[in-house]
Structures are given as C-alpha cells and as structure tokens.
Scaffold this motif. Structure first.
Motif, short mmCIF file in Angstrom:
data_model
loop_
_atom_site.label_atom_id
_atom_site.label_comp_id
_atom_site.label_asym_id
_atom_site.label_seq_id
_atom_site.Cartn_x
_atom_site.Cartn_y
_atom_site.Cartn_z
N ALA A 1 0.90 -1.16 0.00
CA ALA A 1 0.00 0.00 0.00
C ALA A 1 0.93 1.20 0.00
N LEU A 2 0.77 2.08 -0.97
CA LEU A 2 1.65 3.23 -1.05
C LEU A 2 0.85 4.48 -0.69
N LEU A 3 0.98 4.90 0.57
CA LEU A 3 0.24 6.05 1.08
C LEU A 3 1.10 7.30 0.90
N GLY A 4 0.61 8.26 0.12
CA GLY A 4 1.42 9.44 -0.19
C GLY A 4 2.22 9.21 -1.46
N SER A 5 1.57 8.55 -2.44
CA SER A 5 2.31 8.08 -3.63
C SER A 5 2.85 9.20 -4.50
N THR A 6 2.19 10.37 -4.49
CA THR A 6 2.61 11.44 -5.40
C THR A 6 3.74 12.28 -4.82
N GLY A 7 4.09 12.05 -3.54
CA GLY A 7 5.12 12.86 -2.90
C GLY A 7 6.52 12.36 -3.21
N SER A 8 7.47 13.00 -2.56
CA SER A 8 8.87 12.71 -2.80
C SER A 8 9.21 11.25 -2.43
N ILE A 9 8.80 10.80 -1.23
CA ILE A 9 9.06 9.41 -0.83
C ILE A 9 8.22 8.45 -1.68
N GLY A 10 6.98 8.85 -2.00
CA GLY A 10 6.14 8.01 -2.85
C GLY A 10 6.83 7.73 -4.19
N ARG A 11 7.41 8.78 -4.77
CA ARG A 11 8.07 8.60 -6.08
C ARG A 11 9.35 7.77 -5.95
N LEU B 1 -6.90 -0.66 -5.97
CA LEU B 1 -7.72 0.41 -5.40
C LEU B 1 -6.88 1.68 -5.27
N VAL B 2 -7.52 2.83 -5.51
CA VAL B 2 -6.83 4.12 -5.31
C VAL B 2 -7.68 4.98 -4.38
N ALA C 1 -2.56 5.84 -2.34
CA ALA C 1 -3.36 6.90 -1.70
C ALA C 1 -2.61 8.21 -1.81
N ALA C 2 -3.35 9.28 -2.08
CA ALA C 2 -2.76 10.62 -2.13
C ALA C 2 -3.84 11.64 -1.79
N PHE C 3 -3.42 12.87 -1.55
CA PHE C 3 -4.37 13.93 -1.20
C PHE C 3 -5.28 14.25 -2.39
N GLY C 4 -4.67 14.31 -3.59
CA GLY C 4 -5.45 14.59 -4.79
C GLY C 4 -5.10 15.91 -5.45
N ARG C 5 -4.06 16.59 -4.93
CA ARG C 5 -3.67 17.88 -5.53
C ARG C 5 -3.08 17.66 -6.93
N ASP C 6 -2.32 16.56 -7.08
CA ASP C 6 -1.60 16.31 -8.33
C ASP C 6 -2.23 15.10 -9.03
N LEU C 7 -3.43 15.33 -9.62
CA LEU C 7 -4.17 14.21 -10.22
C LEU C 7 -3.48 13.67 -11.47
N ASP C 8 -2.75 14.53 -12.19
CA ASP C 8 -2.07 14.04 -13.39
C ASP C 8 -1.03 12.98 -13.02
N ARG C 9 -0.27 13.30 -11.97
CA ARG C 9 0.75 12.33 -11.55
C ARG C 9 0.09 11.05 -11.03
N LEU C 10 -0.98 11.22 -10.24
CA LEU C 10 -1.66 10.05 -9.68
C LEU C 10 -2.24 9.18 -10.80
N GLU C 11 -2.75 9.84 -11.83
CA GLU C 11 -3.31 9.09 -12.97
C GLU C 11 -2.21 8.29 -13.67
N SER C 12 -1.07 8.91 -13.89
CA SER C 12 -0.03 8.14 -14.60
C SER C 12 0.49 7.01 -13.70
N GLN C 13 0.53 7.24 -12.38
CA GLN C 13 0.93 6.15 -11.47
C GLN C 13 -0.08 4.99 -11.53
N ALA C 14 -1.36 5.34 -11.53
CA ALA C 14 -2.40 4.30 -11.55
C ALA C 14 -2.34 3.51 -12.86
N ARG C 15 -2.10 4.22 -13.97
CA ARG C 15 -2.02 3.52 -15.27
C ARG C 15 -0.81 2.60 -15.33
N GLU C 16 0.30 3.08 -14.77
CA GLU C 16 1.53 2.26 -14.81
C GLU C 16 1.44 1.05 -13.87
N LEU C 17 0.92 1.27 -12.65
CA LEU C 17 1.06 0.25 -11.60
C LEU C 17 -0.16 -0.66 -11.48
#
Ligand code: NAD
Ligand code: MG
Length: 385
Positions: A6-16, A55-56, A35-51
């Motif tokens: 489970a990657l909580l805070g996936s869009t942040g520095s440690i998440g990346r 559940l997100v 899981a992420a806050f949702g500020r950077d949806l573009d990054r979260l979307e590309s993470q979800a497509r890649e990985l």
C-alpha cells in the motif's frame, strides 16, 4: 514471493522514490493500493495507469470524483475512510507510510491494527503517538521498519550488538541551508531560500523542517520510540555532506556508521527488503571521490528545535503531539508568507512552554491533542506574537 504494497502518499517525494524501487524489482514488489491527497491528479493518474493497483484512495472528495471520471474502470475511494481502506486492503502485505504530517497517523495506526508491516517515512505519526503505535505493533507482531535515512542507518548499525551494549545513538544533520547564515538576517529569509536544501531533494514541509532543524528534533523523538533508547542517549552532530547517515556508539567504544549516496531509494529499498538485502544498480559511492567528511557540534543557541524536542519528550503525554501540531501550522504560515522564518520555532516554544500535558492512550486522544495544538497555534499566530 511478490510483496504487495500500500503506497500512502504516492505522489510525494518518498512516494516517487518508492515507485523507483518497485520498478527496479518487478519480480519482488508490486503496488496493490495507492493513496494521495489529490492535488496532483495528473501524476496520480499516470501512477495508476503504470502500476495497475486494485484500489486508489483520493483524500479530497471533489478530486476523488474527478479522478473517478478519468479512470472509470478503477475502484476509487475518497476521504479519510478511503485512505484507511487503502492501508488495510486484504491484498496488502506491507504499508509504505509516506503521507506528510499528522494526517498520516490515522491510516498508519489502522495499518498496524490490521496487522500490516509498516515501512515508515511519516515520522510525525511516531512523534504524535509513538508509545501507542509501538505498543499496538508489539501486541500484533507487526514490524515497523524506518524509511527515514538516519533511522535506516541506526537500524543497520544496531544489528552489530545487543540492546544492553548500546551506549548512544548519534544522529547526523546536514545543518540545512542556514548553518552559516548570521542570525541577524534570519528575519529576511524567504520560503524559496528555506526550500533550497543543500543535500537532499524533499517535499516542502520537511525541507522547511530541515532549515529550522525541527526535522532533527522530530527524528530524535522518532528514534526514541523506534529503538526504545532514552532521549539522553541520543545526540546530534552536524555533518554537512549527508553521506554518513547516522552512527551508534557501543559500550566498548566502537562506533558503527552507515554510508550511502544521499538518495532515498536506498532507505526505501532497505525498509522494503528487510531482513534481506537485495542487489541493485543504483549509483554507488566511490571511495576515491568521497572527499572530506566533516563533523561539527550543533549550535543549540541558534537552532532551538532540538532542545524543544527534548523538552516535549521529557514532558511526555500530549507534549510531542502539540509540538508537532504547532510546527505544522507555523511551517504552513511561513510558506504562505504570513510569518517570518524565526517565528516558526518561536511559536512552537511559546505554546509548548504553556502546555500542561494530557494523556495519549488512544488514537482519539492523539487526534484530540493534534487538533488542540493546531487551534492554539492559530490563536498565537493571529494574536500577532
Ligand atoms: P511530500 O509533500 O512530497 O508528499 C506528501 C504526500 O502525502 C503526497 O503524496 C500527498 O498527496 C500525500 N498526502 C498529504 N495529505 C494527505 C492526506 N490527508 N491523505 C492522503 N494523502 C495525503 O512529502 P515527502 O517529502 O514525501 O514526505 C513524506 C513523509 O516522509 C514526511 O513525513 C517526511 O517527514 C518523511 N520523510 C521524507 C523524506 C524525503 O526525502 N522527502 C526523508 C525522510 C522522511
Ligand atoms: Mg531524515
């Protein structure tokens, strides 16, 4: 066997950094939930497509709805409940706790209670509720392995001896961008200057904490709980190169230090692979190119954060939670240019000095004192002190 994360805070520095490690070990690691806050949806979307997670979770409800429109075939959950679902999902073996701030406490606590091992970057969770989290983990045989580089160093060094053979832990600190800047000019420090860390690339909040050295104060409290070592047996030394990540002094006078390139992929991989060590081809240290490694004492008059952290941990109960809450509020006020740089630590000191600690025996207690500290901080800041 593949370890499901489970990657909580996936869009942040440690998440990346974690995703870099996952890409490096596709046969050993996979991401089951994000899981992420949702500020950077573009990054979260590309993470979800890649990985391709099961559940997100998007904390912000509005952003979660937008995300669901973008990825209609994915299971998307929202709010604090959603983040908790990502942390406790049945497919998950190990939770990477990389949400920033006290917001990471409830999902980390839920993961521990659900019996999930935790790779912990979110040091604020241990500052706010260290005794509670460690007690819950012990009761369930849950392993909490640090991601914070100093604690990864200590975790490795401590494997060289028995607990009763440890004399002290020595945390290294880069000293931040203002190590040598005259104190008289600190009123003029801008967020841009404070965000420019000399040796690490990190999120905004921890970068400011590194500039005030509150990060080292939080790390002292983190080490105290993770390793069950008395605060008096934890020292801080300034090491501007950030290559020696921390050291343990043993009873016989031997010091064991740990070094690696200052890139968090090493710490993340350690926390995911422990108790094993996995080969990788991340860039290595070159002994011939190490150069001078310098160490100097910390000037505790200029940087009050360490003594405030010691004061909070000695007071016990709710005091560390309040220290953390006030610091979070003050850091955001500084980033929004509502207060000057010196006011961050001054505000923490003012509130902490007047705080009568209460008990923290449950998650509810911890969240109560976190909210209390935030209210007091806002009162203090709006009173113009
Ligand atoms: P960051 O600001 O880069 O990332 C924070 C992440 O948390 C983002 O993905 C954000 O979307 C998510 N988040 C924030 N609030 C949330 C909420 N309520 N619900 C769900 N997700 C939420 O921060 P970072 O630098 O990656 O730091 C994360 C944690 O790791 C912090 O506790 C920090 O102290 C610790 N840490 C970071 C480093 C580093 O090198 N960056 C090193 C050691 C420890
Ligand atoms: Mg650290």
């Amino acid at each position: 066997m593949t370890l499901a994360l489970a990657l909580l805070g996936s869009t942040g520095s440690i998440g990346r950094s974690t995703i870099e490690v996952v890409r490096h070990h596709p046969e050993r690691l996979r991401v089951a939930t994000l899981a992420a806050f949702g500020r950077d949806l573009d990054r979260l979307e590309s993470q979800a497509r890649e990985l391709a997670p099961e559940l997100v979770a998007v904390y912000d409800e509005e952003r979660a709805r937008e995300f669901a429109r973008r990825l209609p075939d994915l299971e998307i959950v929202a709010g604090a409940e959603g983040v908790r679902a990502a942390a406790t999902h049945e497919a998950v073996d190990r939770v990477v706790a990389a949400i920033v701030g006290a917001a990471g406490l409830a999902p980390t606590h839920a993961a521990v209670v659900a019996g999930k091992d935790v790779a912990l970057a979110n040091k604020e969770a241990l500052v706010v509720a260290g005794p509670l989290l460690m007690r819950e983990a012990r009761a369930r045989g849950v392993e909490i392995v640090p991601i914070d580089s100093e604690h990864v160093a200590l975790h490795q060094a401590l494997r060289c001896g028995a607990p009763h053979e440890v004399r002290r832990l020595i945390l290294t600190a880069s000293g931040g961008p203002f190590r040598q800047r005259p104190r008289e000019s600190w009123d003029a420090i801008t967020p841009q200057e404070a965000l420019a860390h000399p040796t690490w690339e990190m999120g905004r909040k921890i970068s400011i904490d590194s500039a005030t050295l509150m990060n080292k104060g939080l790390e002292l409290i983190e080490a105290r709980h993770l390793f069950d070592v008395a605060p008096e047996a934890i020292d801080v030394v300034v090491h501007p190169q950030s290559l020696v990540h921390s050291m343990v002094e043993f009873a016989d006078g031997s010091w064991i230090a740990q070094l690696s390139v200052n890139d968090m992929v090493f710490s993340v991989q350690y926390a995911l692979s422990f108790p094993e060590r996995w080969a990788n081809d991340f860039p290595r240290l070159d002994p011939g190119a190490l150069g001078a490694l310098e160490f100097e004492p910390l000037d505790e008059e200029r940087f009050r954060s360490i003594s405030l952290a010691r004061q909070a941990v000695a007071a016990g109960g709710s005091a560390p939670a309040v220290l953390n809450a006030v610091n979070e509020v003050a850091v955001h006020a500084f980033l929004d240019e509502r207060i000057g740089f010196p006011a961050i630590v001054e505000t923490v000191e003012t509130v902490l000095d007047r705080h009568q600690p209460g008990v923290v025996e449950s998650l509810e207690d911890a969240l109560h004192w976190d909210a209390w500290g935030r209210r007091r901080a806002n009162e203090e800041l709006s009173s113009g002190n």
